[in-house]
Design a protein around this motif. Structure first.
Motif, mmCIF file in Angstrom:
data_model
loop_
_atom_site.group_PDB
_atom_site.id
_atom_site.type_symbol
_atom_site.label_atom_id
_atom_site.label_comp_id
_atom_site.label_asym_id
_atom_site.label_seq_id
_atom_site.Cartn_x
_atom_site.Cartn_y
_atom_site.Cartn_z
ATOM 1 N N TRP A 165 0.662 -1.309 0.088
ATOM 2 C CA TRP A 165 0.082 0.120 -0.049
ATOM 3 C C TRP A 165 0.870 1.198 0.037
ATOM 4 N N ILE A 166 2.217 1.294 0.468
ATOM 5 C CA ILE A 166 2.902 2.363 0.298
ATOM 6 C C ILE A 166 2.978 2.832 -1.382
ATOM 7 N N PHE A 167 2.757 1.851 -2.238
ATOM 8 C CA PHE A 167 2.854 2.297 -3.596
ATOM 9 C C PHE A 167 1.233 2.509 -4.175
ATOM 10 N N LEU A 168 0.597 1.669 -3.641
ATOM 11 C CA LEU A 168 -0.870 1.744 -4.277
ATOM 12 C C LEU A 168 -1.521 2.866 -3.689
ATOM 13 N N VAL A 169 -1.009 3.442 -2.772
ATOM 14 C CA VAL A 169 -1.699 4.532 -2.361
ATOM 15 C C VAL A 169 -1.440 5.976 -3.274
ATOM 16 N N ASN A 170 -0.387 5.532 -4.144
ATOM 17 C CA ASN A 170 -0.261 6.582 -5.193
ATOM 18 C C ASN A 170 -1.299 6.781 -6.224
ATOM 19 N N ILE A 171 -2.028 5.659 -6.418
ATOM 20 C CA ILE A 171 -2.826 5.478 -7.394
ATOM 21 C C ILE A 171 -4.248 6.542 -7.319
ATOM 22 N N PRO A 172 -5.049 6.683 -5.916
ATOM 23 C CA PRO A 172 -5.772 7.906 -6.071
ATOM 24 C C PRO A 172 -5.283 9.130 -6.000
ATOM 25 N N LEU A 173 -3.987 9.189 -5.201
ATOM 26 C CA LEU A 173 -3.208 10.661 -5.395
ATOM 27 C C LEU A 173 -2.971 11.003 -6.718
ATOM 28 N N GLY A 174 -2.528 10.087 -7.524
ATOM 29 C CA GLY A 174 -2.125 10.428 -8.933
ATOM 30 C C GLY A 174 -3.158 10.810 -9.752
ATOM 31 N N ILE A 175 -4.387 10.174 -9.501
ATOM 32 C CA ILE A 175 -5.655 10.629 -10.200
ATOM 33 C C ILE A 175 -6.084 12.054 -10.025
#
Length: 511
Positions: A165-175
């Motif tokens: 999740w330290i990487f997957l958390v970037n998906i909503p932030l990136g959107i």
């Protein structure tokens, strides 16, 4: 009907959000390294390349990419970096093994390197020069917020053994960042948009810096006499020399070499290089000392830095305004910030002992750093950006980012050698187990030479702090010579100053 450009404050918000995501990611991974190693059954030396590969890209690419942003438009280049970063974050979160994770961390670093110079360049273009200090200060404050959020968020996620999740958390932030960029960052069309890109120069610059930075990074592990380190550094120097030769011959060079005759630009970047080597290069060793020697948990280790980073968040906007207002006196504030940074390291060298606690041993140094970093960062950034034209803002942003990142890698390598030299020399008669533990800032098991190892660790950590103080001293010297008028003002006697003023008045026809 002509469309009005977005509000400069919305533009600032969009770039700051993207920057916050980058800084959270930069520091969140450090906390997860042991857990990733356990999950993939991989030694820490291999897992650490998830950080080193990322760091290589953000150290090598910003200068060249910043110039591409000047030529093609900062918004387009920034968007491309954001998409690459977000997609690579998703791939990292799903990585089936350590090799795939390292590869996509490198790709993620490429995306971050593309975004980094664009954030500052977009802000500089959106705000009038009279408000650059305020905008740069707010931008720096958001960066400091990432310094807090990264370790704390990483500690919370890793404690639940969900390191992905330290990487997957970037998906909503990136959107969210992508939507904000499209809506609030205006496109820029410069007169230089039709200038062809010097691809050969870009390749020589990037590969040369990559070789040099790779050599410096490896030197931290293998020493400066290692064959790979020497060969890599020499290759980097040769390629960068070829880059200079190429830029002098081509019609449309990637970088106008006349820029490096600009004293304010060059001395500002070099000073920031030494400052970053001390402040950011020492960061891993403070974390190792807290977690391995003093047995702080990952979350406690992250929270230990909150007093300093909290001051950075609060003070950076203020120091940005101060740097803008100070103008000719800006260098005085910059020198004061560098001096306070050096004093913070000297405090650790002179006072830290096995009897020290966090409150009386490290907290005062953290607070001094929290006061100094906003001043140095705001004043240096504003000086470097103001030293070039608006059309070169991307290049200036990329160069100062490169100075910070390569300085950090240089600091890590040098400080590692300082630490290991002292530990290995003072524990030469101890067992191999004691030396191996001390190399990792760990105390050996009961029955070993615990007291001797503890003393050696504290002394070596004090030498790290002393080296950082000397690096800050180097930055002070460079900043001192940033402007001839400042050097002359400090060195001149009152009588000399009066004579110079009289001579200037006569030359301008004044009485």
């Amino acid at each position: 009907m002509r469309k009005h450009p977005p509000s400069k404050w919305l533009t600032l918000a969009a770039t700051c959000f993207g920057l916050l995501m980058l800084y959270i990611d930069l520091f969140i991974v450090n906390v997860a390294l042991p857990t990733i190693g356990q999950d993939f059954r991989t030694p820490l030396s291999t897992v650490s390349w998830t950080i080193s590969g990322y760091a290589l890209m953000i150290g090598v690419l910003p200068m060249g990419i910043g110039r591409l942003g000047d030529l093609w438009g900062q918004r387009s280049v920034y968007l491309a970096g954001l998409v690459i970063f977000s997609a690579a974050s998703f791939a990292c979160g799903l990585a089936p093994d350590i090799t795939v994770l390292i590869v996509f961390r490198v790709v993620q670093g490429i995306g971050a390197a593309i975004m980094t110079p664009g954030t500052l360049a977009i802000i500089v273009r959106a705000f009038p020069q009279s408000q650059h200090g305020l905008a740069i200060g707010i931008n720096g404050g958001i960066s400091g917020l990432g310094l807090i959020a990264g370790p704390v968020l990483g500690g919370l996620l890793v404690q639940g053994e969900s390191w992905r999740w330290i990487f997957l958390v970037n998906i909503p932030l990136g959107i969210i960042a992508l939507i904000m960029t499209i809506l609030f960052i205006p496109s820029s069309h410069e007169e230089t948009a039709s200038v062809p890109v010097d691809w050969l120069g870009l390749a020589l610059l990037s590969v040369g810096l990559l070789c040099l930075l790779f050599g410096v990074t490896r030197a931290g592990e293998e020493g400066w006499t290692n064959g790979v380190v020497v060969g890599s550094c020499l290759s980097g120097v040769v390629l960068l020399a070829l880059f200079v030769i190429t830029e002098r011959r081509v019609r449309w060079p990637l970088i106008d070499l006349a820029l490096f005759r600009n004293r304010q630009f060059v001395m500002g970047c070099l000073g920031f290089f030494f400052f970053s080597a001390a402040l950011y290069g020492s960061q891993p060793y403070w974390s190792l000392f807290l977690q391995n020697t003093w047995r702080f948990s990952p979350l406690q280790g992250g929270l230990a830095f909150v007093p300093a980073t909290g001051l950075i968040v609060l003070l950076t906007p203020v120091t940005g305004i101060l740097a803008q207002w100070a103008k000719a006196r800006r260098d005085v504030f910059l020198l004061g910030g560098l001096l306070l940074s050096g004093i913070s390291f000297l405090f650790v060298t002179l006072t830290l002992s096995p009897q020290s606690t966090y409150s009386n041993g490290l907290l005062p140094a953290f607070l001094m750093r929290g006061l100094a970093i906003p001043v140095v960062t705001s004043c240096t950034t504003l000086a470097v950006v103001n030293a070039v034209s608006l059309k070169q803002s991307g290049l200036a942003s990329g160069t100062i980012a490169m100075a910070r990142n390569i300085g950090t890698a240089f600091g890590v390598a040098v400080l590692n050698q300082v630490y290991l030299f002292h530990v290995n020399s003072t524990l030469s008669l101890s067992s191999a187990a004691s030396r191996a533990a001390a190399d990792q800032f760990l105390l050996p098991a009961q029955g070993e030479n615990v007291l001797g190892v503890e003393t050696s660790i504290f002394q070596a950590f004090g030498l790290i702090a002393l080296t950082c103080a000397l690096l800050c001293g180097g930055a002070i010297i460079l900043v001192f010579f940033m402007h001839p008028r400042m050097r002359n003002k400090v060195l001149a006697t009152p009588a000399q100053e009066n004579f110079s003023e009289t001579l200037s008045n006569v030359s301008h026809g004044k009485k």
